[in-house]
Enzyme design. Sequence first.
Site, PDB file in Angstrom:
ATOM      1  N   HIS A  31       0.832  -1.319   0.060  1.00  0.00           N
ATOM      2  CA  HIS A  31      -0.096  -0.024   0.030  1.00  0.00           C
ATOM      3  C   HIS A  31       0.783   1.193   0.119  1.00  0.00           C
ATOM      4  CE1 HIS A  31      -3.830   1.925   2.004  1.00  0.00           C
ATOM      5  NE2 HIS A  31      -3.088   2.612   1.217  1.00  0.00           N
ATOM      6  N   HIS A  59       1.111   5.388  -1.756  1.00  0.00           N
ATOM      7  CA  HIS A  59       0.522   6.302  -3.000  1.00  0.00           C
ATOM      8  C   HIS A  59       1.971   7.087  -3.619  1.00  0.00           C
ATOM      9  CE1 HIS A  59      -3.821   5.905  -1.250  1.00  0.00           C
ATOM     10  NE2 HIS A  59      -2.797   5.519  -0.074  1.00  0.00           N
ATOM     11  N   PHE A  60       2.145   6.717  -4.719  1.00  0.00           N
ATOM     12  CA  PHE A  60       3.304   7.602  -5.136  1.00  0.00           C
ATOM     13  C   PHE A  60       3.032   8.649  -6.102  1.00  0.00           C
ATOM     14  CE2 PHE A  60       6.724   3.756  -4.458  1.00  0.00           C
ATOM     15  CZ  PHE A  60       6.964   4.353  -3.228  1.00  0.00           C
ATOM     16  N   ARG A  61       1.760   9.018  -6.136  1.00  0.00           N
ATOM     17  CA  ARG A  61       1.075  10.234  -6.504  1.00  0.00           C
ATOM     18  C   ARG A  61       1.651  10.431  -8.034  1.00  0.00           C
ATOM     19  NH1 ARG A  61      -1.831  10.736  -2.408  1.00  0.00           N
ATOM     20  NH2 ARG A  61      -0.951  11.624  -0.093  1.00  0.00           N
ATOM     21  N   ASN A  68      -5.420   6.794  -6.507  1.00  0.00           N
ATOM     22  CA  ASN A  68      -5.911   7.940  -6.103  1.00  0.00           C
ATOM     23  C   ASN A  68      -4.911   9.251  -6.552  1.00  0.00           C
ATOM     24  OD1 ASN A  68      -4.499   7.384  -4.099  1.00  0.00           O
ATOM     25  ND2 ASN A  68      -5.536   8.556  -2.484  1.00  0.00           N
ATOM     26  N   HIS A  76     -10.292   0.740   1.106  1.00  0.00           N
ATOM     27  CA  HIS A  76     -10.356   1.624   2.346  1.00  0.00           C
ATOM     28  C   HIS A  76     -11.552   1.644   3.085  1.00  0.00           C
ATOM     29  CE1 HIS A  76      -9.216   5.597   4.269  1.00  0.00           C
ATOM     30  NE2 HIS A  76     -10.472   5.499   4.239  1.00  0.00           N
ATOM     31  N   HIS A  79      -4.974  -0.915   6.025  1.00  0.00           N
ATOM     32  CA  HIS A  79      -5.204  -0.350   7.173  1.00  0.00           C
ATOM     33  C   HIS A  79      -5.948  -0.521   8.493  1.00  0.00           C
ATOM     34  CE1 HIS A  79      -7.614   2.385   4.714  1.00  0.00           C
ATOM     35  NE2 HIS A  79      -6.796   3.225   4.369  1.00  0.00           N
ATOM     36  N   ASP A 110       1.036   2.448   3.743  1.00  0.00           N
ATOM     37  CA  ASP A 110       0.082   3.563   3.258  1.00  0.00           C
ATOM     38  C   ASP A 110       0.872   4.842   3.121  1.00  0.00           C
ATOM     39  OD1 ASP A 110      -2.255   5.082   2.753  1.00  0.00           O
ATOM     40  OD2 ASP A 110      -3.070   4.872   4.559  1.00  0.00           O
ATOM     41  N   HIS A 149       2.402  14.349   1.841  1.00  0.00           N
ATOM     42  CA  HIS A 149       1.803  15.777   1.317  1.00  0.00           C
ATOM     43  C   HIS A 149       2.728  16.831   1.628  1.00  0.00           C
ATOM     44  CE1 HIS A 149      -2.240  14.256   0.782  1.00  0.00           C
ATOM     45  NE2 HIS A 149      -1.972  13.308   2.060  1.00  0.00           N
TER      46      HIS A 149
HETATM   47  C1  NCD Z   1      -4.229   8.651   1.607  1.00  0.00           C
HETATM   48  C2  NCD Z   1      -3.554   9.479   0.517  1.00  0.00           C
HETATM   49  O1  NCD Z   1      -3.286  10.606   0.924  1.00  0.00           O
HETATM   50  O2  NCD Z   1      -3.670   9.120  -0.533  1.00  0.00           O
HETATM   51  N1  NCD Z   1      -4.497   9.338   2.927  1.00  0.00           N
HETATM   52  C3  NCD Z   1      -4.511   8.701   4.049  1.00  0.00           C
HETATM   53  O3  NCD Z   1      -4.783   9.403   5.043  1.00  0.00           O
HETATM   54  N2  NCD Z   1      -4.164   7.472   4.375  1.00  0.00           N
HETATM   55  C4  NCD Z   1      -5.134   7.922   1.224  1.00  0.00           C
HETATM   56  C5  NCD Z   1      -5.946   6.858   2.095  1.00  0.00           C
HETATM   57  O4  NCD Z   1      -5.275   5.732   2.040  1.00  0.00           O
HETATM   58  O5  NCD Z   1      -6.750   6.837   2.771  1.00  0.00           O
HETATM   59 ZN    ZN Z   2      -3.892   4.538   1.427  1.00  0.00          ZN
HETATM   60 ZN    ZN Z   3      -7.089   4.394   2.642  1.00  0.00          ZN
END
Ligand code: NCD
Ligand code: ZN
Ligand code: ZN
Length: 448
Positions: A79, A81-83, A114, A198, A246, A312, A316
């Site tokens: 899990h 998020h490499f954006r 996402n 999620h 998570h 996860d 940001h």
């Molecule tokens: C994640 C994100 O910023 O992409 N944020 C988070 O608080 N975990 C998205 C997610 O996994 O809910």
């Molecule tokens: Zn996530």
């Molecule tokens: Zn999530």
Amino acid sequence: MPARPRGSTRRREGEHVYPSKPEPATVYEGRLFHRGRLVEAEMGVDDDGKIVAVAKQLRGGRRIHLGESILLPSSIDLHVHFRDPGPPGEVEDLASGTVQAALGGIGAVVDMPNTIPPLTTVERLEEKGDRIASRAWVDVLPYAALIPGVDVPGLARVAAGFKLFMGPTTGDLVTPADEERRALLESVARTGLPVHVHAEDAALFGHGHPPQDTDTWDQARPMSSELSAIRSLRDHPRSLRLHICHATSPEAVVAAREIGASTEATPHHLLLAASQFGNTQQKVNPPLRPERVRQALWEEFQKGRVPMLASDHAPHALARKSLPFPDAPSGLPGVEVMLPLLLEQVRRGSLELATLVQVSARRPALFLGVPRGSLAPGNEADFLVVDFRARRKIEARSLHAPCGWTPYEGREAVFPQEHYLRGERIVEGGEFVPGRRARRLLPRPPGT
Ligand code: NCD
Ligand code: ZN
Ligand code: ZN
Ligand code: ZN
């Protein structure tokens, strides 16, 4: 990789010759994690980066002595998020994310959809594959978003799995209504690919004062909303490979097990707790929980009752995290420090090494259906050299996250000294070195 040494130069007079069994190109000798424990042994790796043998003694090969270090399979992070794709100035991409993964001992990641724009079409997933090919330094399993109207069979050819968002979080991916969700899950079940969820039920979110700290964030998105979302999936198609992301409490782990789903715990829910002092850097969805819940989740994890571990990783920009608490985005970085933080728990004696390898490597590999996650012949030679004496304090400025901050500042961690991906070294002396062997992984379940 040097050329394979000639076997004949090492053979003594009178020894038998087995020309059909090539010697490994490289042999690592020392303490290896093999079949659930550390053993004195030798591991042979061929020129293509596959493990060819593990035994007390192997013949031939370039020899590498491990000394005080141990050899572990690389982790797989279920899990991140490499954006990528993202707008200019986005805080992460596949290159920066996979460098952190490599340094954190992770040889493959499941990357979430996402992004901006979100990964909802075959075309965008194909483009994602090109990005992976040109930028990634470790293997990437790209996931597609499961929202109403998507072409599930088409996406199943270009994605490694699907992500379902139940409840609002970063990105505006729509939460399907119950009926739509049922139909979507049925069509994914027919593809044989997994769905990661999620799980938060917004109907049970609080409506009190705006949250000002991680304590009130926990009250705003309570544990009951997570349990409700998990339980609402109880009538999912039996053949579906369902995974709950998570999990924040032992109850969530049990609820997932009861509906026939697997779960992951994150390092932040295992190591950090909600408090009236918790600032936006610890604001995350689902929220950190009170200390007694964190402790209970940790104890379940120690006992090996939480199936898997995942970061996860959701960075940001600091500027956005500096907004007032109600306006700051949720999510925190973790891919570089997840395994090092838990190796430190092993060093201290509060976690069994076998449990850590199980949740971070072996089970994720079995779940995803990829030939890695253990040091066994036939698997990819993805492994770490770890020296428990090489521990240091986590500092944001010595990490490699472009976001530039970490919620773990000052904590002790054991970073791998070396990391090999398919036999090619991508971390040397704790520093990243570019390799060439990263891939997009689209594993197919047997028989599809
Ligand atoms: C994640 C994100 O910023 O992409 N944020 C988070 O608080 N975990 C998205 C997610 O996994 O809910
Ligand atoms: Zn996530
Ligand atoms: Zn999530
Ligand atoms: Zn560095």
